[in-house]
Design an enzyme around this catalytic site. Sequence first.
Site, mmCIF file in Angstrom:
data_model
loop_
_atom_site.group_PDB
_atom_site.id
_atom_site.type_symbol
_atom_site.label_atom_id
_atom_site.label_comp_id
_atom_site.label_asym_id
_atom_site.label_seq_id
_atom_site.Cartn_x
_atom_site.Cartn_y
_atom_site.Cartn_z
ATOM 1 N N TYR A 34 131.610 39.084 41.772
ATOM 2 C CA TYR A 34 131.079 38.086 42.727
ATOM 3 C C TYR A 34 130.458 36.883 42.007
ATOM 4 C CZ TYR A 34 127.604 36.337 46.120
ATOM 5 O OH TYR A 34 126.807 35.559 46.915
ATOM 6 N N TYR A 42 118.477 51.282 37.088
ATOM 7 C CA TYR A 42 119.133 49.970 37.020
ATOM 8 C C TYR A 42 118.217 48.947 36.339
ATOM 9 C CZ TYR A 42 120.819 45.392 38.442
ATOM 10 O OH TYR A 42 121.220 44.083 38.430
#
Length: 324
Positions: A11, A140
């Site tokens: 993206y 993360y």
Amino acid sequence: MRVLVCGGAGYIGSHMVRRLRAAGHVATVFDNLSTGHRAAVGDAQLVVGDLRRQADLEAVLAGDRFDAVMHFCARSLVGESVMQPYDYYDNNVVGTLNLLQAMRTAGVDRLVFSSTAAVFGLPQADRIDETHPIAPINPYGASKAMAERILADAAVAYGLRSVALRYFNAAGATPSGEIGESHDPETHLIPNVLRAALGQGAGLKVFGNDYPTHDGTCIRDYVHVDDLASAHLAALEYLQTQPGAHSFNLGNGNGFSVLEVIEAAVRVAGHSIPYTIEERRSGDPDVLVASSERARSVLGWHPRSADIEAIIASAWRWHRSPRY
Ligand code: UFG
């Protein structure tokens, strides 16, 4: 400049590739297509390869004389990272280390790195600037914080020049309509709101309305993907003159609640959007808003699409007729 864009089929990476080429640079994409799309690369050169295979990296870096690397490859979902930490450390830490070693072998000493607001963990200020403690609360965020630490060490030991850009909530799509956000499964708020507006998906869920915010829903700082791309261009220019490892927070400095995002999307779509209130999603901080003063003053970054309706309208154009 000749720039290797790792993750250029994803993206944010695909918006970057277009931006680089529009600015007269040559972009080569390196992507394993696990979440990226071949169609998003357009007619830029695509090398299919994986950061976890050193030979793939050595081959692509030997194939051209790159001036710099932009590194967008990552697993990036907080909830998934809690369930699959090995995958996150493997992709985001080991993969980054492999890339840095291959860059060193090839003599490439400039890197712009995709980092995240998740490195900060629970916010200790209304607006998060670069002095905020790095205290990630999930794998993360921890994987990105570790990668940032490696960049700092590499600057001292090997003279690597790097800029880590910590995105808050990337959103929107480029006006041409050729590329946009397309994840499977989609977990992000704005695409899910717009899919609900189109009658697609399993129904919009608002995760929690009992947070200590003005309407009980979480507040985020949404930043247009083309503005993120322009920050990368500014970072590339900055590295021409600046040695060392640098980091910048990227957001608009304005927070919008989940319900405010839905209201703005209703105005953009021109009709109501049904939703249900559900339990909180684990790992969501109540408020995350950036201070990007440093990016503005040092990089000269000026986001052009700071308005939430404009950001959503650009995503709406894409979601009504996605190409992939
Ligand atoms: N949300 C919903 N319904 C949805 C999707 C999201 O209510 O269908 C809510 C979330 O609970 C959250 C807000 O909308 O409160 C934004 O969620 P996103 O999934 O769009 O984005 P996140 O804020 O979770 O993610 C961002 C960045 C990550 C970063 C994370 C740090 O995209 O890279 O912030 O918390 F790790």
